[in-house]
Design an enzyme around this catalytic site. Structure first.
Site, PDB file in Angstrom:
ATOM      1  N   SER A 114      -1.271  -4.071   8.431  1.00  0.00           N
ATOM      2  CA  SER A 114      -1.880  -3.325   7.341  1.00  0.00           C
ATOM      3  C   SER A 114      -2.667  -2.133   7.904  1.00  0.00           C
ATOM      4  O   SER A 114      -2.076  -1.282   8.561  1.00  0.00           O
ATOM      5  CB  SER A 114      -2.758  -4.263   6.504  1.00  0.00           C
ATOM      6  N   ASP A 182       6.021  -5.483  -1.235  1.00  0.00           N
ATOM      7  CA  ASP A 182       4.667  -5.232  -0.717  1.00  0.00           C
ATOM      8  C   ASP A 182       4.276  -3.793  -1.045  1.00  0.00           C
ATOM      9  O   ASP A 182       4.849  -2.847  -0.504  1.00  0.00           O
ATOM     10  CB  ASP A 182       4.647  -5.471   0.795  1.00  0.00           C
ATOM     11  N   HIS A 195       1.948  -8.982   0.552  1.00  0.00           N
ATOM     12  CA  HIS A 195       1.208  -8.406   1.679  1.00  0.00           C
ATOM     13  C   HIS A 195       0.490  -9.473   2.501  1.00  0.00           C
ATOM     14  O   HIS A 195       0.061  -9.191   3.619  1.00  0.00           O
ATOM     15  CB  HIS A 195       0.208  -7.371   1.162  1.00  0.00           C
TER      16      HIS A 195
END
Length: 213
Positions: A114, A182, A195
């Protein structure tokens, strides 16, 4: 709105069950064969990161039985501030430079999840500016050290939603995982829980890295 919700879910998860996961012990500054440099996601708990860093490191320990491993948790806020990713970018590059100087035979596996993927992208010279929790590049791994980066493992990489990816000398050494739906890495994605599911890719990522060490 979807991105904010996804980040909120991750924050809440960090305060709930994820923080109780058993994590491997992280070490740093040792002259091992492989140094695993992990950059956690926004608000992600865990030693190296409960969703990605910890399970990937454990999987690498199982795969690389003939190698000595150390690990480093990149020191940065991992929050929503405008300078968070830039601070991680600077720390990752400083760590690699320092380790490379102290340990001439050491190689590196870079792991980013991320916002942590933004940090790795920047450190490779690919700007994450304009991506979710991205930033301009503030430091890059020196060209002379590029051959010592054995593998790059990215998960939920925000620059993918901009149509970007790792290119150039690092491309063949990069595994970039983006779960279907995602919204952080898929433009138009609408499954915010996707995610949080990258632990399932830890073994595949470690297998990829092991093939390049």
């Amino acid at each position: 709105m979807r991105i904010r919700l996804c980040l909120a879910v991750l924050s809440l998860a960090g305060g709930a069950g994820l923080a109780t996961l058993t994590a491997p012990t992280a070490t740093a500054a040792a002259c091992t064969d492989i140094d695993v440099v992990a950059v956690r996601g926004t608000f992600e708990p865990g030693t190296l990161g409960a969703i990605v860093g910890d399970p990937v490191y454990s999987a690498l320990q199982r795969k690389l039985t003939g190698k000595n491993l150390s690990s480093y948790k990149v020191d940065y806020p991992a929050n929503l501030s405008l300078t968070s990713a830039a601070q991680g970018n600077a720390d990752l590059v400083n760590h690699v430079r320092s380790q490379a100087s102290s340990c001439p035979n050491q190689r590196f596996v870079l792991v980013g999840y991320s916002q942590g993927a933004n940090v790795v992208d920047n450190s490779l010279g690919i700007s994450s500016e304009g991506a979710v929790v991205g930033s301009p590049i503030v430091a890059t791994i020196p060209t002379a050290l590029e051959p010592r980066v054995a593998a790059v493992l990215l998960f939920g990489n925000p620059i993918r939603a901009l149509g970007k990816s790792v290119t150039g000398v690092y491309q063949s050494r990069t595994a970039d995982f983006c779960a279907a739906g995602d919204p952080v890495c898929e433009n138009g994605g609408d499954d915010v829980l996707a995610h949080l599911g990258y632990t399932a890719d830890a073994d595949a990522a470690a297998t990829f890295a092991a093939s390049r060490v």
